[in-house]
Write an enzyme that holds these catalytic residues in place. Sequence first.
Site, PDB file in Angstrom:
ATOM      1  N   PRO A 145       0.836  -1.205   0.000  1.00  0.00           N
ATOM      2  CA  PRO A 145       0.000   0.000   0.000  1.00  0.00           C
ATOM      3  C   PRO A 145       0.877   1.263   0.000  1.00  0.00           C
ATOM      4  CG  PRO A 145       0.274  -0.743   2.223  1.00  0.00           C
ATOM      5  CD  PRO A 145       1.139  -1.634   1.380  1.00  0.00           C
ATOM      6  N   ARG A 155       9.104  -5.235   4.809  1.00  0.00           N
ATOM      7  CA  ARG A 155       8.520  -6.282   5.650  1.00  0.00           C
ATOM      8  C   ARG A 155       8.127  -7.514   4.823  1.00  0.00           C
ATOM      9  NH1 ARG A 155       4.287  -4.540  10.140  1.00  0.00           N
ATOM     10  NH2 ARG A 155       2.599  -4.829   8.679  1.00  0.00           N
ATOM     11  N   LYS A 170       4.975  -5.458  -6.397  1.00  0.00           N
ATOM     12  CA  LYS A 170       4.003  -4.590  -7.101  1.00  0.00           C
ATOM     13  C   LYS A 170       3.583  -3.524  -6.097  1.00  0.00           C
ATOM     14  CE  LYS A 170       0.241  -3.114  -8.058  1.00  0.00           C
ATOM     15  NZ  LYS A 170       0.019  -1.666  -7.927  1.00  0.00           N
ATOM     16  N   SER A 172       2.167   0.240  -4.582  1.00  0.00           N
ATOM     17  CA  SER A 172       1.004   1.093  -4.819  1.00  0.00           C
ATOM     18  C   SER A 172       1.303   2.106  -5.925  1.00  0.00           C
ATOM     19  CB  SER A 172       0.662   1.839  -3.537  1.00  0.00           C
ATOM     20  OG  SER A 172      -0.196   2.913  -3.835  1.00  0.00           O
ATOM     21  N   ASP A 174       0.336   4.968  -5.929  1.00  0.00           N
ATOM     22  CA  ASP A 174       0.497   6.289  -5.321  1.00  0.00           C
ATOM     23  C   ASP A 174       1.928   6.508  -4.835  1.00  0.00           C
ATOM     24  OD1 ASP A 174      -1.962   7.929  -5.233  1.00  0.00           O
ATOM     25  OD2 ASP A 174      -2.806   6.090  -4.403  1.00  0.00           O
ATOM     26  N   LYS A 202      -1.317  -0.158 -12.536  1.00  0.00           N
ATOM     27  CA  LYS A 202      -2.572  -0.165 -11.768  1.00  0.00           C
ATOM     28  C   LYS A 202      -2.956  -1.585 -11.354  1.00  0.00           C
ATOM     29  CE  LYS A 202      -3.979   4.147 -11.774  1.00  0.00           C
ATOM     30  NZ  LYS A 202      -3.911   4.799 -10.476  1.00  0.00           N
ATOM     31  N   GLY A 203      -3.197  -1.755 -10.070  1.00  0.00           N
ATOM     32  CA  GLY A 203      -3.638  -3.069  -9.578  1.00  0.00           C
ATOM     33  C   GLY A 203      -4.925  -3.505 -10.257  1.00  0.00           C
ATOM     34  N   ILE A 206      -3.567  -4.877 -13.839  1.00  0.00           N
ATOM     35  CA  ILE A 206      -2.685  -6.055 -13.957  1.00  0.00           C
ATOM     36  C   ILE A 206      -2.793  -7.009 -12.773  1.00  0.00           C
ATOM     37  CG2 ILE A 206      -0.929  -5.125 -15.530  1.00  0.00           C
ATOM     38  CD1 ILE A 206       0.712  -4.423 -12.960  1.00  0.00           C
ATOM     39  N   ASP A 208      -5.247  -8.911 -11.330  1.00  0.00           N
ATOM     40  CA  ASP A 208      -5.834 -10.242 -11.522  1.00  0.00           C
ATOM     41  C   ASP A 208      -4.857 -11.157 -12.252  1.00  0.00           C
ATOM     42  OD1 ASP A 208      -8.061  -9.156 -10.408  1.00  0.00           O
ATOM     43  OD2 ASP A 208      -9.348  -9.333 -12.173  1.00  0.00           O
ATOM     44  N   GLU A 245      -2.928  -8.522   4.922  1.00  0.00           N
ATOM     45  CA  GLU A 245      -2.945  -7.550   6.035  1.00  0.00           C
ATOM     46  C   GLU A 245      -3.842  -6.407   5.594  1.00  0.00           C
ATOM     47  OE1 GLU A 245      -1.412  -8.061   8.815  1.00  0.00           O
ATOM     48  OE2 GLU A 245      -0.052  -9.676   8.301  1.00  0.00           O
ATOM     49  N   CYS A 279      -3.185   1.624   9.401  1.00  0.00           N
ATOM     50  CA  CYS A 279      -4.101   0.507   9.691  1.00  0.00           C
ATOM     51  C   CYS A 279      -4.329   0.369  11.195  1.00  0.00           C
ATOM     52  CB  CYS A 279      -3.552  -0.781   9.101  1.00  0.00           C
ATOM     53  SG  CYS A 279      -1.896  -1.154   9.683  1.00  0.00           S
ATOM     54  N   GLU A 379     -13.861   2.073   7.813  1.00  0.00           N
ATOM     55  CA  GLU A 379     -12.499   2.586   7.987  1.00  0.00           C
ATOM     56  C   GLU A 379     -12.419   3.968   7.347  1.00  0.00           C
ATOM     57  OE1 GLU A 379      -9.265   0.664   5.823  1.00  0.00           O
ATOM     58  OE2 GLU A 379      -8.026   0.780   7.616  1.00  0.00           O
TER      59      GLU A 379
HETATM   60  P1  NAP Z   1      -5.534  -0.797  -1.821  1.00  0.00           P
HETATM   61  O1  NAP Z   1      -6.211   0.217  -2.650  1.00  0.00           O
HETATM   62  O2  NAP Z   1      -6.248  -2.051  -1.512  1.00  0.00           O
HETATM   63  O3  NAP Z   1      -4.172  -1.108  -2.585  1.00  0.00           O
HETATM   64  C1  NAP Z   1      -3.190  -1.956  -2.023  1.00  0.00           C
HETATM   65  C2  NAP Z   1      -2.367  -2.558  -3.144  1.00  0.00           C
HETATM   66  O4  NAP Z   1      -3.184  -3.465  -3.889  1.00  0.00           O
HETATM   67  C3  NAP Z   1      -1.856  -1.525  -4.155  1.00  0.00           C
HETATM   68  O5  NAP Z   1      -0.574  -1.883  -4.590  1.00  0.00           O
HETATM   69  C4  NAP Z   1      -2.858  -1.659  -5.279  1.00  0.00           C
HETATM   70  O6  NAP Z   1      -2.380  -1.226  -6.525  1.00  0.00           O
HETATM   71  C5  NAP Z   1      -3.081  -3.157  -5.266  1.00  0.00           C
HETATM   72  N1  NAP Z   1      -4.279  -3.606  -5.973  1.00  0.00           N
HETATM   73  C6  NAP Z   1      -5.419  -2.921  -6.246  1.00  0.00           C
HETATM   74  N2  NAP Z   1      -6.296  -3.716  -6.919  1.00  0.00           N
HETATM   75  C7  NAP Z   1      -5.695  -4.906  -7.069  1.00  0.00           C
HETATM   76  C8  NAP Z   1      -6.078  -6.141  -7.668  1.00  0.00           C
HETATM   77  N3  NAP Z   1      -7.266  -6.311  -8.254  1.00  0.00           N
HETATM   78  N4  NAP Z   1      -5.211  -7.171  -7.638  1.00  0.00           N
HETATM   79  C9  NAP Z   1      -4.009  -7.032  -7.053  1.00  0.00           C
HETATM   80  N5  NAP Z   1      -3.581  -5.897  -6.475  1.00  0.00           N
HETATM   81  C10 NAP Z   1      -4.417  -4.856  -6.480  1.00  0.00           C
HETATM   82  O7  NAP Z   1      -5.056  -0.204  -0.427  1.00  0.00           O
HETATM   83  P2  NAP Z   1      -4.321   1.184  -0.169  1.00  0.00           P
HETATM   84  O8  NAP Z   1      -5.328   2.270  -0.328  1.00  0.00           O
HETATM   85  O9  NAP Z   1      -3.049   1.255  -0.944  1.00  0.00           O
HETATM   86  O10 NAP Z   1      -3.906   1.060   1.373  1.00  0.00           O
HETATM   87  C11 NAP Z   1      -4.740   1.413   2.425  1.00  0.00           C
HETATM   88  C12 NAP Z   1      -5.321   0.178   3.057  1.00  0.00           C
HETATM   89  O11 NAP Z   1      -4.287  -0.662   3.505  1.00  0.00           O
HETATM   90  C13 NAP Z   1      -6.157   0.486   4.299  1.00  0.00           C
HETATM   91  O12 NAP Z   1      -7.335  -0.280   4.284  1.00  0.00           O
HETATM   92  C14 NAP Z   1      -5.243   0.046   5.444  1.00  0.00           C
HETATM   93  O13 NAP Z   1      -5.919  -0.304   6.628  1.00  0.00           O
HETATM   94  C15 NAP Z   1      -4.547  -1.102   4.832  1.00  0.00           C
HETATM   95  N6  NAP Z   1      -3.299  -1.411   5.542  1.00  0.00           N
HETATM   96  C16 NAP Z   1      -3.267  -2.514   6.340  1.00  0.00           C
HETATM   97  C17 NAP Z   1      -2.113  -2.811   7.061  1.00  0.00           C
HETATM   98  C18 NAP Z   1      -2.060  -4.027   7.940  1.00  0.00           C
HETATM   99  O14 NAP Z   1      -0.966  -4.360   8.373  1.00  0.00           O
HETATM  100  N7  NAP Z   1      -3.162  -4.690   8.215  1.00  0.00           N
HETATM  101  C19 NAP Z   1      -1.001  -1.964   6.970  1.00  0.00           C
HETATM  102  C20 NAP Z   1      -1.073  -0.847   6.147  1.00  0.00           C
HETATM  103  C21 NAP Z   1      -2.234  -0.581   5.429  1.00  0.00           C
HETATM  104  P3  NAP Z   1      -2.773   0.241  -7.091  1.00  0.00           P
HETATM  105  O15 NAP Z   1      -2.185   1.214  -6.148  1.00  0.00           O
HETATM  106  O16 NAP Z   1      -2.147   0.249  -8.438  1.00  0.00           O
HETATM  107  O17 NAP Z   1      -4.266   0.309  -7.148  1.00  0.00           O
END
Ligand code: NAP
Length: 475
Positions: A145, A155, A170, A172, A174, A202-203, A206, A208, A245, A279, A379
Amino acid sequence: MKLFIDGSWSDSSSGSTIEKLSPVTGAKMYDFPAATKEDVNRAIDAAYNSWEKWYSMGSVNRSRVIYKAKALIEKSRKQLEDILVKENGKIRPEAIGEVDGVIDQLQYYAEFARKITGDVVEGENGNRKILQYKVPYGVVVAITPWNFPAAMVARKMAPALMTGNSVVVKPSSDTPGSAEFIVKMFIKAGVPKGVVNLVTGKGSEIGDYIISHKHVSLVSMTGSTSTGQRIMEKASSNMSKLILELGGKAPFMVWEDADLATALKVFMWAKYSNTGQSCIAAERLYVHEKVFDKFMKMVVEASKRLSIGNPEKAGMGPLINKAALDNIAKYVSEAEEEGGKVITGGGKPKLAGTLKSGYFYQPTIVTGVGQKSKLFQEEIFGPVIGAAKVSSVEDMFEKANDSKYGLASYLFTKDLSLANRAAEAIRFGELYINMPGPEASQGYHTGFRMTGQAGEGSKYGIAEYLKLKNVYLEY
Ligand code: NAP
């Protein structure tokens, strides 16, 4: 910025790029490659063809590469701090803290060099033994993320590599710059060709394809719950192991006997560090009715004092992008429509110059909305929180546990008996009693319910990257 595949840097095979905007000013920072399926294939094939050789180097030699990467990051840490300040909008002390975390992760996992063990179990007869080997999965995909874009990459890469897996990162869209920096340090440290690959794009385009690729055996992803669910679905096509996570909604509980000064200090960190985009951020404030007014006054005064603006100087920086800013504002206006009262903040701060078009929002506290409100259930991921009174221990625990997420939680009390009751009753992966987070490398960072599955950190976290296989031996 480029892709790193099979030992060399390249553009996307289609030549497509994505724009990265600054969270601080909204202006364009740079373009980065939008990888194609062809690029993904090359990266996963390179990882697949290299992991056995990497594994056969032995754990001590693998750890030397990780230690070297760590030393290189330490030497040029300022560069990584600068990237974090610019591409994420982190305030300088938090960027420094995150780089400390990166170094700590690499150190911690490299220390497993002489600690990866299997078991020998007695068989049914005296001349039989069962040898239990712990072996790598092969190709690990690390999806990260933007909120801790360097620490999350470290990590995942460190335990995956320590245990003999190869990695396709891969990051984020951003924050691809932090991942690029760390990958560069591993290359400089001598990681063999193909073992580490970097694929940006972009997730949604690519993702899936990466997840369902037949050579991927483990997906370690940190991100939102909805993306985690999508990954879980897609991973069923090749039965990949998953480390997910995901989201959090931490309750911050203040009991009547709490040391309020300590609770305030931790609250200010738990709510506003990383602009609430963590998170483990405090997302729900539950305060005993006897101290509610007093504590809210303290919290409001401190929130008003928090300076917002240029991450080099301010106490709180911007949100990551416009969508995040709009989302936060929507939660606040919906809470107001429900009858909630904004007791501090509730809008964009007045800033001058280029900061005017940055994604800033004021520290915001809302009272008067019910437990079923979105403010208490979804959230928020920003500097906004709902606060409510609690009247009994049962009431406090019930409200705290009433969440689909189950990552971090906080409790402030001087009562040892209450602390022990909470340790049993609170259904969260982490409970911080009278202290702040974040999680330690030697702790197991994991969550209940929709926060995901498996975990990271500690001997349990490194075990997630190892598959147990059995050899039955008769002699
Ligand atoms: P996100 O939008 O779910 O994106 C996370 C990652 O997944 C990015 O690299 C994103 O790529 C990719 N992704 C998106 N669609 C995908 C798909 N269909 N297949 C595979 N990968 C895909 O989350 P975020 O906004 O970056 O991060 C915030 C979230 O992370 C919050 O919910 C936070 O709580 C959580 N988080 C959890 C922890 C923990 O330890 N539990 C720690 C930190 C953050 P793109 O950027 O290209 O879309």
